[in-house]
Motif scaffolding. Structure first.
Motif, mmCIF file in Angstrom:
data_model
loop_
_atom_site.group_PDB
_atom_site.id
_atom_site.type_symbol
_atom_site.label_atom_id
_atom_site.label_comp_id
_atom_site.label_asym_id
_atom_site.label_seq_id
_atom_site.Cartn_x
_atom_site.Cartn_y
_atom_site.Cartn_z
ATOM 1 N N PHE A 186 49.997 21.821 34.618
ATOM 2 C CA PHE A 186 49.055 22.478 35.582
ATOM 3 C C PHE A 186 49.216 24.319 35.524
ATOM 4 C CE2 PHE A 186 48.769 23.384 40.290
ATOM 5 C CZ PHE A 186 47.466 23.295 39.617
ATOM 6 N N ILE A 234 45.722 28.646 32.334
ATOM 7 C CA ILE A 234 45.082 29.904 31.229
ATOM 8 C C ILE A 234 45.261 29.834 30.739
ATOM 9 C CG2 ILE A 234 47.216 30.713 30.003
ATOM 10 C CD1 ILE A 234 49.648 31.163 31.222
ATOM 11 N N ILE A 248 45.111 46.316 33.413
ATOM 12 C CA ILE A 248 44.305 45.610 32.761
ATOM 13 C C ILE A 248 43.831 45.308 33.571
ATOM 14 C CG2 ILE A 248 45.654 44.446 31.144
ATOM 15 C CD1 ILE A 248 46.596 42.568 33.221
ATOM 16 N N PRO A 249 41.922 44.362 32.997
ATOM 17 C CA PRO A 249 41.155 44.399 34.157
ATOM 18 C C PRO A 249 41.310 43.449 35.041
ATOM 19 C CG PRO A 249 40.078 44.374 31.424
ATOM 20 C CD PRO A 249 42.387 44.700 31.527
ATOM 21 N N SER A 250 40.603 43.324 36.141
ATOM 22 C CA SER A 250 41.126 42.635 36.987
ATOM 23 C C SER A 250 40.603 40.965 37.227
ATOM 24 C CB SER A 250 40.745 42.640 38.129
ATOM 25 O OG SER A 250 39.148 43.011 38.630
ATOM 26 N N GLU A 251 39.594 40.500 36.289
ATOM 27 C CA GLU A 251 39.462 39.159 36.300
ATOM 28 C C GLU A 251 40.454 38.563 35.572
ATOM 29 O OE1 GLU A 251 37.887 41.792 35.100
ATOM 30 O OE2 GLU A 251 37.278 41.618 32.283
ATOM 31 N N TRP A 252 41.762 39.504 34.435
ATOM 32 C CA TRP A 252 42.997 38.486 34.623
ATOM 33 C C TRP A 252 44.207 37.946 35.037
ATOM 34 C CZ3 TRP A 252 42.823 36.340 29.657
ATOM 35 C CH2 TRP A 252 42.115 36.954 28.397
ATOM 36 N N LYS A 253 43.258 38.466 36.874
ATOM 37 C CA LYS A 253 44.455 38.284 37.970
ATOM 38 C C LYS A 253 45.121 37.498 38.102
ATOM 39 C CE LYS A 253 44.076 38.951 42.523
ATOM 40 N NZ LYS A 253 43.839 39.738 43.454
ATOM 41 N N SER A 254 44.412 36.005 37.628
ATOM 42 C CA SER A 254 45.116 34.751 37.698
ATOM 43 C C SER A 254 45.759 34.567 36.710
ATOM 44 C CB SER A 254 43.823 33.349 38.199
ATOM 45 O OG SER A 254 43.282 33.574 36.882
ATOM 46 N N THR A 255 45.469 34.717 35.735
ATOM 47 C CA THR A 255 46.263 34.488 34.629
ATOM 48 C C THR A 255 47.945 35.727 34.516
ATOM 49 O OG1 THR A 255 44.589 35.124 33.203
ATOM 50 C CG2 THR A 255 46.630 34.740 31.844
ATOM 51 N N LEU A 261 47.887 26.927 42.671
ATOM 52 C CA LEU A 261 48.842 27.426 42.168
ATOM 53 C C LEU A 261 49.741 28.222 42.583
ATOM 54 C CD1 LEU A 261 45.362 27.782 39.665
ATOM 55 C CD2 LEU A 261 47.269 26.328 39.169
ATOM 56 N N LEU A 314 54.356 32.025 35.694
ATOM 57 C CA LEU A 314 55.300 31.318 35.583
ATOM 58 C C LEU A 314 55.853 30.784 33.940
ATOM 59 C CD1 LEU A 314 54.819 28.105 36.988
ATOM 60 C CD2 LEU A 314 53.477 27.667 35.457
ATOM 61 N N ALA A 315 54.440 31.077 33.060
ATOM 62 C CA ALA A 315 55.697 30.758 31.926
ATOM 63 C C ALA A 315 56.216 31.339 31.442
ATOM 64 C CB ALA A 315 54.482 31.242 30.540
ATOM 65 N N PHE A 364 50.001 33.384 36.127
ATOM 66 C CA PHE A 364 50.876 31.692 35.536
ATOM 67 C C PHE A 364 51.705 32.675 33.777
ATOM 68 C CE2 PHE A 364 47.635 30.297 38.240
ATOM 69 C CZ PHE A 364 48.600 28.373 37.541
ATOM 70 N N SER A 365 51.413 33.902 33.512
ATOM 71 C CA SER A 365 52.494 34.053 32.523
ATOM 72 C C SER A 365 54.125 34.464 33.245
ATOM 73 C CB SER A 365 51.895 35.526 32.353
ATOM 74 O OG SER A 365 50.511 35.805 32.254
ATOM 75 N N ASN A 383 37.498 34.235 29.545
ATOM 76 C CA ASN A 383 37.819 36.494 29.716
ATOM 77 C C ASN A 383 38.477 37.197 28.126
ATOM 78 O OD1 ASN A 383 37.635 36.313 32.408
ATOM 79 N ND2 ASN A 383 39.611 36.587 32.530
ATOM 80 N N ILE A 392 46.998 45.020 37.571
ATOM 81 C CA ILE A 392 45.735 45.027 37.695
ATOM 82 C C ILE A 392 45.045 46.521 37.741
ATOM 83 C CG2 ILE A 392 44.385 42.499 37.791
ATOM 84 C CD1 ILE A 392 43.951 44.750 40.558
#
Lengths: 289, 385, 297
Positions: A92, A97, C263-270, C228, C276-277, C273-274, A104, C260
Motif C-alpha cells: 500500500f 511512493i 524540499i518542495p511541498s509536493e513531496w509531502k505525502s512521500t 494512509l 513507513l519504509a 511513506f519514507s 513528481n 517541506i
C-alpha cells in the motif's frame, strides 16, 4: 472495426496484468495492492526508452522486467519476511511512493505531463496487428503461469497459501518462495505495462494509482482466484462492459460512477456468494497437502 | 486463503460457458453497433469534456453552452433541415481517458470536429486529431504549446504566450511589483502558463522569489501558502482552476498574507468569488473580454438568457462553446463538409459575431482576441481602463 | 526570517498532527480488536464530512448539531458496513484476505455513490469568520479553529484513553484484542463489542473529518490520504499501542510539515511513506508494539 481491435488489445493487456497478479493473490495468497505500480514501471521504462533512446520495442522489455524485478525484490524482501498484514501495508505504502515518484520526478517521467507519442513496434502499427501482438503475449503469459502452477514449485506456493506454518514445518523456506513468486508476478506486470504504453501511446501517473490496483484485484476475484483462465475472463467482462456502455445513450456523469459501482458490487457479491469466481480453480487430486 | 477449501476436482462448466457467452455477446453487440453507426442524416459535433473528475465545472459549461446553441440552430431551421447532434464523451480531464474517447469519436462516430478543454488534454489529443485530419477546437486551454500541434487545431481562447505579455506588464507597471511568488497547479496548464509568466516578468526586471506547486483539485493550501508568506513577495501569481483559487485566496487571508494576487484569464468566475468571499478583494488578472453582466449587448443578452435558464452566470468556456458550435454550423451552411473545408472556412472568417466577442483566427488557428485587465473591488469585478 | 518559517511550520505540524493522531486512533480502534483491515474507513471519513455538509449547508441545522449529527451518522454507517458486508462474509467462512478485499470493494462503491449524490464539485462549510481569521503573533499566525482543533483532539484522545482503561466496554475491547478466543470463553459478547468498536472507530474518524471539512472544505477524493496517514501512524506507533499510535500521528504531522522546509511541498505525502519504509525495514514493531515475528527466525 478498428475500435473493436483496440478493445481486444485492452482485454489482452488487462489479461496479462490479471494473470500475473493471480500468481501472488490466487496461488500464494499474498495480497498486493501495488500491482499498478509495477505496471507503471513497465510502462515508464518502455516509454522512456522508446521516446528518448530510440530503443526497439522488444528491446525495452528486458529492461522493463529487470527494473520491475529489482524494485519488487526490494519490496518483497522487506515486507514478506514479516508475518501478519505487513505486506499489505507495505505494498500500500509502496504503491503511493511510486505514484509520487511518477508524479513528481519531472526530470525523468515528465511528471503530470506524462509521456506522449509513444510509438508501437513498426510491424504492429495497426490496431488489428497490435491486438495480435498483445494476444501473443497473453498466450505466453498464460503458458508461464500454467507451468508455474503445475510445477512442484507451484505446489509449494499452494501449500503456503493453505497453511503457512505447515509449509514451513516441512522445511520449505516460505520467505524465499513468496519473494520469488512476487518478483515473477511483477516482471510479468511490467510487460503488461509496456504493452499498455504502446496501445494508448500516452501515459501519465494518474493511470497507476491504488484504484487501478484495486481494479486488478477485482478482476482476479471475479474471474476466479487461482485460475489463470478465469483472470482472462474477468478482464474481458469488466473491460468490455464499460466499453459497450459507450454505445448506449447513458449520460457520462452517471455512466462512470455506475461502472465503478458495478465492479465494486460484483466483487462483494462474488466474495460472498461465489468466492471461487467465474472460473473456479481446478485442483487436481494430490495437489494440495 | 479460504479455510474450507475442498481438494476434490471442481469442474464448473456452466459457469465457464455462461461467462464466455456473456463476453461474446457483448463483443458482438459492440462490433455490430460499430457497423451500424454510419448511415445517419444528421451532422455530428464531437466533444471530449471533463464531465466528472477534478474540474467538472467545464463539463457543465459545455453542456449548457451547447444546449443554447442547439436551440438557436433549431429555431433557424438547422442546416437546410439537417440537424446537428452533439456527441459528448467524458474525458475527466485525464489525457488517457480522453484519448480513448477521441478515438471512439473519430473511428465510430466519424465526427469531423471535436471540442475539448484542458491543456494536458488538448496537448494529448492534438496529435491524434492532426493525424486523423479531424478538427480539434480548444475552448479553454492556455498552454502556448497548443499553437505548435498542427493546422487542424483551432483555439477559440487566446494562449498564454499572448495574454502573459499583458499580465506581466500589469505586474510590473500596474502593480509595481519587484518580486513575485508563483503558485501553480501541477499540470501542463500550470507549468506552461507560470513559466511563460516568469520569463516575461523577469525579462522586465522582476524577480521570482518562490515557486510552489499544488495538486489538481487541492483544497488545503496551508503548506505552500506558509512558504510563500515567508518568501514575502510583492505579488503572488496564481495559476490554477477556479475552485483552487477560491480556496487559496481564503487561506491566504486567514494566515494573514499581505501579498497582492494576480491570476491568468478566466478566473473571475462566480465559483471563485463564492468560495473566496471577501478574500478575493484586490485580485487582478488580464482577462478575456467576455463579461455577461457589463459586456457588450450580445454578451449581456447571452448572459441573461443563460442565467434565466440555469440560474447562474455563464463562465467563459460556456460562451466559447456556443460560438464554436455556431462557427461549425456556419461552415456547414457554406457547403463545407470535410474537415479540410471546415478548416478553410474557419481560417477565412473575419470578426464572426460570437457571444464571447468577435472571432478571427490567425494563420495558426488561434483567436486574435485581446485581453483586458480586471480587478475585484468592493466585491465587484471592475474593468481597469 | 527562515527560523520563523520553521516555527510556523512546526505550529502547522502540530495542528495537522493532532488530527493525524485522531485518525490513527480511529483506525486502530477497529483494527486492533477485530483484525479487520478496514480500507473503507477512508469512505467513512469522506462521508462524515459530507454528512456535516448536508446537515449544515443543505438542511440548515446549527453547526454544533450538524457536527454531532455527522459524527453519530458516521458511527452508524461504520456499523452498517460491518453488518452488511464484513460479518456475513466472515460467517460464510471467509478469511482475513476476503474481508480485506471486500473492504476495497466497499470503498470503490461508496466513493462512486458519493459522486452520484453530491457530485464532484468542491464543497465548503460556512463557519463564523472569527474562527478562521488568524491571530497574528509577530509574523506567526494561528487561527482560533486551529486552537479548537488541537484542544478537541486532545480532549477526545484523553476521553478514549479513559474509556479504554476504566469502562467495561473498553476493557472488553482490550480483552478481545489480546486474545479473542479467551474473551469468548470468559463470556464477553464479542459481536456486541465488535459493533461498538466499529461505531467508536467511525465516530472518531468523523471527528477528524469534521475539523478538516470546517478548515479546508471537502472533495470526494480526500479519504485515501487520510487512511494512509492513519495506517502509517499505527505502524510507527506499534500495532496494539493506542498511546503509540496517537504519538506517532502527532509526530508524522510535525515531520511532514518540517520536512517541506527545504524540499518542495509536493513531496509531502512521500515523506509519510519514507517514514513507513524506514520502520518496516528496521523496526517493524514500531515504537511501542509487540515484537513482530519474522519467518527467517
Amino acid at each position: 472495426m478498428n475500435y473493436f481491435f483496440y478493445v481486444i488489445s485492452l482485454v489482452a493487456i488487462y489479461g496479462i496484468l490479471t494473470v500475473s497478479l493471480n500468481l501472488v493473490v490466487g496461488y500464494t495468497a499474498i495480497l498486493s495492492v501495488a500491482h499498478a505500480a509495477f505496471m507503471g514501471i513497465g510502462a515508464y521504462a518502455a516509454a522512456l526508452l522508446l521516446t528518448g533512446w530510440g530503443f526497439n520495442f522488444f528491446a525495452t522489455l528486458p529492461v522493463a522486467m529487470a527494473v520491475a524485478g529489482l524494485v519488487s525484490g526490494i519490496l518483497a524482501v522487506s515486507t514478506l519476511r514479516l508475518k501478519g498484514d505487513y505486506y499489505i501495508i507495505g505494498s500500500f505504502g509502496f504503491q503511493v511512493i511510486l505514484y509520487n515518484v511518477f508524479l513528481n520526478w519531472i526530470g525523468l517521467t515528465g511528471g503530470p505531463f506524462g509521456i506522449r507519442n509513444i510509438p508501437r513496434p513498426q510491424a504492429f502499427g495497426s490496431n488489428l496487428r497490435y491486438a495480435i501482438l498483445t494476444l501473443g503475449f497473453l498466450a505466453v503469459c498464460l503458458w508461464v503461469a500454467r507451468r508455474v502452477g503445475e510445477s512442484p514449485y507451484g505446489k509449494v506456493l499452494r501449500a503456503i497459501r493453505e497453511d503457512e506454518a505447515a509449509a514451513a514445518s516441512i522445511g520449505k523456506n516460505v520467505t524465499r518462495y513468496k519473494v520469488s513468486v512476487f518478483v515473477l508476478s511483477s516482471m510479468l506486470a511490467s510487460v503488461g505495462g509496456a504493452l499498455y504504453a504502446g496501445l494508448i501511446s500516452y501515459i501519465d501517473p494518474f493511470t497507476f494509482t491504488i484504484h487501478e490496483s484495486i481494479f486488478l484485484l477485482a478482476l482476479v476475484i471475479i474471474g476466479g482466484s487461482g485460475n489463470v483462465y478465469g483472470s482472462v475472463v474477468g478482464a474481458a467482462v469488466l473491460i468490455v462492459i464499460p466499453e459497450a456502455l459507450r454505445f448506449f445513450d447513458v449520460p457520462t456523469t452517471v455512466a462512470s460512477p455506475i461502472r465503478e459501482i458495478l465492479y465494486g458490487l460484483l466483487m462483494i457479491l462474488f466474495l460472498r456468494f461465489r468466492p471461487k469466481g467465474l472460473l473456479p480453480e481446478r485442483i487436481t487430486p494430490g495437489m494440495v497437502r | 486463503m479460504r479455510t474450507n477449501r475442498t481438494s476434490k476436482q471442481i469442474r464448473s462448466v456452466p459457469a465457464t460457458l455462461w461467462a464466455l457467452g456473456l463476453v461474446l455477446a457483448l463483443a458482438l453487440t459492440l462490433g455490430g453497433l460499430t457497423g451500424a453507426a454510419h448511415a445517419q442524416e444528421e451532422f455530428k459535433y464531437g466533444a471530449v469534456m471533463p464531465v466528472t473528475g477534478p474540474i467538472p465545472q467545464y463539463g457543465e459549461y459545455f453542456i449548457r453552452g451547447s444546449q443554447l446553441a442547439l436551440e438557436d440552430l433549431e429555431k433557424g431551421g438547422w442546416i437546410d433541415g439537417r440537424k446537428i447532434r452533439v456527441v459528448l464523451e467524458d474525458g475527466k480531464n485525464d489525457p488517457k481517458v480522453s484519448l480513448a474517447a477521441i478515438n471512439k469519436l473519430i473511428n465510430i462516430d466519424k465526427v469531423p470536429i471535436v471540442e475539448t478543454v484542458g491543456s494536458s488534454v488538448v496537448l494529448a489529443l492534438g496529435p491524434v486529431a492532426q493525424e486523423n485530419r479531424v478538427i480539434l477546437v480548444n475552448t479553454a486551454a492556455q498552454n502556448p504549446n497548443v499553437r505548435k500541434i498542427g493546422n487542424f487545431i483551432f483555439s477559440l481562447v487566446p494562449l498564454a504566450d499572448g495574454v502573459m505579455q499583458t499580465t506581466a506588464r500589469q505586474a510590473v507597471e500596474g502593480m509595481k511589483a519587484k518580486t513575485a511568488g508563483l503558485l501553480f497547479v501541477n499540470n501542463e496548464y500550470g507549468r506552461g502558463v507560470s513559466s511563460t509568466f516568469q520569463k516575461l516578468f523577469e525579462g522586465s526586471g522582476g524577480k521570482v522569489v518562490a515557486s510552489e506547486i499544488h495538486a489538481q483539485g487541492e483544497t488545503d493550501f496551508t503548506t505552500p501558502l506558509t512558504k510563500l508568506k515567508f518568501a514575502n513577495a510583492d505579488i503572488v501569481f496564481f495559476v490554477g482552476h477556479e475552485n483552487e483559487l477560491g480556496y487559496a485566496l481564503k487561506k491566504a487571508k486567514q494566515i494573514g498574507m499581505k501579498s497582492r494576487w494576480l491570476a491568468p484569464p478566466g478566473v473571475f468566475n462566480p465559483l471563485t468569488l463564492t468560495l473566496a468571499g471577501d478574500a478575493a478583494e484586490g485580485l487582478q488578472a488580464a482577462d478575456y473580454p467576455f463579461d455577461p453582466v457589463y459586456g457588450t449587448e450580445r454578451m449581456r443578452a447571452f448572459g441573461k438568457r443563460y442565467q434565466e435558464r440555469f440560474r447562474v452566470l455563464p463562465g467563459n468556456a460556456a460562451a466559447r462553446t456556443y460560438d464554436a458550435i455556431m462557427l461549425y454550423a456556419a461552415a456547414l451552411k457554406t457547403g463545407g463538409r470535410t474537415p479540410e473545408q471546415i478548416r478553410d472556412y474557419l481560417l477565412s472568417v473575419k470578426n464572426f459575431d460570437g457571444v464571447s466577442g468577435p472571432v478571427t483566427f490567425d494563420k495558426e488557428g488561434i483567436t486574435l482576441e485581446q485581453p483586458v485587465v480586471r480587478v475585484v473591488q468592493g466585491g465587484k469585478i471592475i474593468l481597469m481602463k | 526570517m527562515a527560523h520563523w518559517l520553521l516555527l510556523q511550520l512546526l505550529i502547522n505540524g502540530i495542528v495537522a498532527g493532532s488530527l493525524y493522531a485522531l485518525l490513527a486512533i480511529s483506525f486502530a480502534t477497529i483494527y486492533a480488536p477485530t483484525k479487520t483491515f478496514h480500507f473503507a474507513h477512508a469512505s467513512i471519513y469522506v462521508y462524515s464530512g459530507y454528512f456535516l455538509y448536508q446537515f449544515a449547508m443543505g438542511w440548515g441545522w446549527p453547526l454544533p448539531v450538524s457536527i454531532l449529527g455527522g459524527v453519530v451518522t458516521a458511527g452508524a454507517m461504520g456499523v452498517l458496513v460491518d453488518r452488511v458486508v464484513y460479518t456475513p462474509l466472515r460467517r460464510s467462512g471467509a478469511g482475513v484476505m476476503e474481508v480485506l478485499l471486500s473492504s476495497f470493494a466497499v470503498f470503490v462503491v461508496l466513493q462512486s455513490v458519493l459522486l452520484l449524490v453530491w457530485k464532484s464539485d468542491p464543497r465548503t462549510i460556512r463557519v463564523p469568520e472569527v474562527l478562521k481569521n488568524g491571530i497574528p503573533f509577530g509574523v506567526l499566525t494561528v487561527t482560533p479553529l486551529d486552537l479548537l482543533t488541537v484542544a478537541t483532539a486532545g480532549a477526545v484522545l484523553a476521553a478514549v484513553a479513559v474509556f479504554m482503561r476504566y469502562t467495561r466496554l473498553g476493557k472488553a475491547i482490550r480483552a478481545i484484542e489480546n486474545d479473542a478466543g479467551m474473551a469468548v470463553m470468559v463470556g464477553i459478547p464479542t459481536e456486541g463489542v465488535r459493533m461498538a468498536t466499529f461505531f467508536l472507530g467511525s465516530a472518531l474518524v468523523a471527528v477528524a473529518a469534521v475539523f478538516t471539512a470546517l478548515d479546508k472544505g471537502l472533495e470526494p477524493t480526500i479519504g485515501v490520504q487520510a487512511l494512509l496517514v492513519a495506517v502509517v501512524a499505527m505502524i510507527v506507533g506499534g500495532v496494539g499501542s493506542f498511546p503509540g499510535a496517537a504519538l506517532a500521528g502527532l509526530l508524522l504531522g510535525v515531520v511532514e510539515n518540517l520536512g517541506i522546509w527545504k524540499i518542495p511541498s509536493e513531496w509531502k505525502s512521500t515523506i509519510t511513506f519514507s517514514v513507513l519504509a524506514l520502520f518496516l525495514l528496521f523496526r517493524p514493531s514500531g515504537f511501542f508494539g509487540q515484537r513482530v515475528a519474522r519467518y527467517s527466525e
